[in-house]
Design a protein around this motif. Structure first.
Motif, PDB file in Angstrom:
ATOM      1  N   HIS A  25       0.851  -1.181   0.000  1.00  0.00           N
ATOM      2  CA  HIS A  25       0.000   0.000   0.000  1.00  0.00           C
ATOM      3  C   HIS A  25       0.890   1.235   0.000  1.00  0.00           C
ATOM      4  O   HIS A  25       1.816   1.334   0.808  1.00  0.00           O
ATOM      5  CB  HIS A  25      -0.887   0.013   1.246  1.00  0.00           C
ATOM      6  CG  HIS A  25      -1.629   1.299   1.428  1.00  0.00           C
ATOM      7  ND1 HIS A  25      -2.750   1.613   0.696  1.00  0.00           N
ATOM      8  CD2 HIS A  25      -1.393   2.351   2.238  1.00  0.00           C
ATOM      9  CE1 HIS A  25      -3.175   2.816   1.057  1.00  0.00           C
ATOM     10  NE2 HIS A  25      -2.370   3.279   1.991  1.00  0.00           N
ATOM     11  N   LYS A  28      -1.549   7.599   0.818  1.00  0.00           N
ATOM     12  CA  LYS A  28      -2.069   8.824   0.192  1.00  0.00           C
ATOM     13  C   LYS A  28      -1.924  10.007   1.149  1.00  0.00           C
ATOM     14  O   LYS A  28      -2.034  11.157   0.741  1.00  0.00           O
ATOM     15  CB  LYS A  28      -3.545   8.652  -0.175  1.00  0.00           C
ATOM     16  CG  LYS A  28      -3.838   7.468  -1.060  1.00  0.00           C
ATOM     17  CD  LYS A  28      -3.351   7.673  -2.464  1.00  0.00           C
ATOM     18  CE  LYS A  28      -3.835   6.570  -3.365  1.00  0.00           C
ATOM     19  NZ  LYS A  28      -2.798   5.742  -3.927  1.00  0.00           N
ATOM     20  N   SER A  41       3.148   5.291  -8.069  1.00  0.00           N
ATOM     21  CA  SER A  41       2.646   3.925  -8.166  1.00  0.00           C
ATOM     22  C   SER A  41       3.388   3.140  -9.246  1.00  0.00           C
ATOM     23  O   SER A  41       3.770   1.977  -9.042  1.00  0.00           O
ATOM     24  CB  SER A  41       1.142   3.948  -8.463  1.00  0.00           C
ATOM     25  OG  SER A  41       0.639   2.651  -8.561  1.00  0.00           O
ATOM     26  N   GLU A  61      -0.479  -4.217  -5.630  1.00  0.00           N
ATOM     27  CA  GLU A  61      -0.820  -2.970  -4.945  1.00  0.00           C
ATOM     28  C   GLU A  61      -2.262  -3.040  -4.451  1.00  0.00           C
ATOM     29  O   GLU A  61      -3.143  -3.540  -5.143  1.00  0.00           O
ATOM     30  CB  GLU A  61      -0.639  -1.774  -5.875  1.00  0.00           C
ATOM     31  CG  GLU A  61      -0.836  -0.448  -5.160  1.00  0.00           C
ATOM     32  CD  GLU A  61      -0.483   0.762  -6.003  1.00  0.00           C
ATOM     33  OE1 GLU A  61      -0.634   1.881  -5.484  1.00  0.00           O
ATOM     34  OE2 GLU A  61      -0.059   0.605  -7.165  1.00  0.00           O
ATOM     35  N   THR A  62      -2.485  -2.540  -3.237  1.00  0.00           N
ATOM     36  CA  THR A  62      -3.814  -2.510  -2.653  1.00  0.00           C
ATOM     37  C   THR A  62      -4.092  -1.142  -2.061  1.00  0.00           C
ATOM     38  O   THR A  62      -3.167  -0.437  -1.661  1.00  0.00           O
ATOM     39  CB  THR A  62      -3.991  -3.599  -1.566  1.00  0.00           C
ATOM     40  OG1 THR A  62      -5.310  -3.514  -1.023  1.00  0.00           O
ATOM     41  CG2 THR A  62      -2.987  -3.437  -0.434  1.00  0.00           C
ATOM     42  N   GLU A  63      -5.356  -0.790  -2.012  1.00  0.00           N
ATOM     43  CA  GLU A  63      -5.765   0.464  -1.381  1.00  0.00           C
ATOM     44  C   GLU A  63      -6.005   0.272   0.116  1.00  0.00           C
ATOM     45  O   GLU A  63      -6.259   1.232   0.830  1.00  0.00           O
ATOM     46  CB  GLU A  63      -7.036   0.998  -2.050  1.00  0.00           C
ATOM     47  CG  GLU A  63      -6.821   1.439  -3.492  1.00  0.00           C
ATOM     48  CD  GLU A  63      -5.852   2.597  -3.621  1.00  0.00           C
ATOM     49  OE1 GLU A  63      -5.899   3.531  -2.795  1.00  0.00           O
ATOM     50  OE2 GLU A  63      -5.025   2.561  -4.549  1.00  0.00           O
ATOM     51  N   GLU A  64      -5.949  -0.949   0.584  1.00  0.00           N
ATOM     52  CA  GLU A  64      -6.256  -1.289   1.975  1.00  0.00           C
ATOM     53  C   GLU A  64      -5.003  -1.241   2.846  1.00  0.00           C
ATOM     54  O   GLU A  64      -4.249  -2.205   2.914  1.00  0.00           O
ATOM     55  CB  GLU A  64      -6.887  -2.680   2.045  1.00  0.00           C
ATOM     56  CG  GLU A  64      -8.184  -2.801   1.283  1.00  0.00           C
ATOM     57  CD  GLU A  64      -9.282  -1.928   1.874  1.00  0.00           C
ATOM     58  OE1 GLU A  64      -9.335  -1.759   3.111  1.00  0.00           O
ATOM     59  OE2 GLU A  64     -10.091  -1.410   1.083  1.00  0.00           O
ATOM     60  N   TYR A  65      -4.806  -0.142   3.539  1.00  0.00           N
ATOM     61  CA  TYR A  65      -3.641   0.038   4.404  1.00  0.00           C
ATOM     62  C   TYR A  65      -3.533  -1.072   5.447  1.00  0.00           C
ATOM     63  O   TYR A  65      -2.469  -1.674   5.631  1.00  0.00           O
ATOM     64  CB  TYR A  65      -3.724   1.401   5.101  1.00  0.00           C
ATOM     65  CG  TYR A  65      -2.690   1.600   6.179  1.00  0.00           C
ATOM     66  CD1 TYR A  65      -1.402   1.995   5.840  1.00  0.00           C
ATOM     67  CD2 TYR A  65      -2.992   1.387   7.522  1.00  0.00           C
ATOM     68  CE1 TYR A  65      -0.435   2.169   6.821  1.00  0.00           C
ATOM     69  CE2 TYR A  65      -2.037   1.557   8.503  1.00  0.00           C
ATOM     70  CZ  TYR A  65      -0.756   1.950   8.146  1.00  0.00           C
ATOM     71  OH  TYR A  65       0.197   2.114   9.110  1.00  0.00           O
TER      72      TYR A  65
END
Length: 190
Positions: A25, A28, A41, A61-65
């Protein structure tokens, strides 16, 4: 200026069945404005791909920290005045970059000034630490303790990471060098 921490070789490697999938992750919140987020990215995707070409590990890649195996961010204040980046093991793995530096993309060798740092070269190095590699004394290695803008894995880098992740080793360094120079990497689980 140092770009990473030293670890005991192999001590911090991932202990999961092969082939393995690891998620990462990119923060942001802890970021920089000088490089667009999509370009950051892309840098990390290329950096992780360099390693996944030689070992049976896929990086996603993931958006979930909270769910990510590896977290990446740019931070200030900076608690280690000697480093431009380092890897934290807490027990999650986290790559931290010093936010107040002049980070660049696709700048090589002599184009780098003492005030700019190639993000991809440093990322490839730190990912080596995430995988459990120690610093190298070889200036041609991405795991060399000081950043010289090296992004391509050396024979030493490949052999060391393949030893950790039980990938089939190539018959000789000269064969591996020939394959590397011709853009061919092979990772096979033993």
């Amino acid at each position: 200026m140092a770009i990473g921490i030293s670890t005991v070789p192999g001590e911090l490697q991932w202990q999961r069945p092969l082939p393995m999938k690891l998620t990462y992750h990119i923060s942001k919140i802890h970021t920089i404005k000088s490089i667009p987020s999509d370009e950051i990215s892309a840098v990390f995707q290329r950096s992780f791909n360099r390693w996944s070409q030689v070992i049976p590990v896929e990086f996603i890649e993931t958006e979930e920290y909270k769910l990510a195996d590896i977290n990446i961010g740019f931070y200030h204040p900076w608690d280690d005045w000697k480093s431009i980046a380092y890897t934290v093991y807490n027990p999650k793995k986290e790559i931290r970059f010093r936010a107040r530096l002049n980070w660049t993309v696709n700048i090589r060798g002599d184009d780098l000034t003492s005030r700019s740092f190639d993000l991809e070269a440093v990322a490839v190095h730190e990912i080596g630490h995430v995988l459990g590699l120690y610093h190298s004394l070889n200036e041609d290695s991405v795991m060399y303790k000081n950043s010289l803008g090296v992004m391509d894995l050396s024979v030493e880098d490949v052999e060391n990471v393949q030893a950790l992740y039980k990938s089939q080793r190539f018959a000789s360094p000269s064969l591996l060098s020939w394959l590397k120079n011709n853009g061919v990497y092979v990772a096979v689980v033993e």
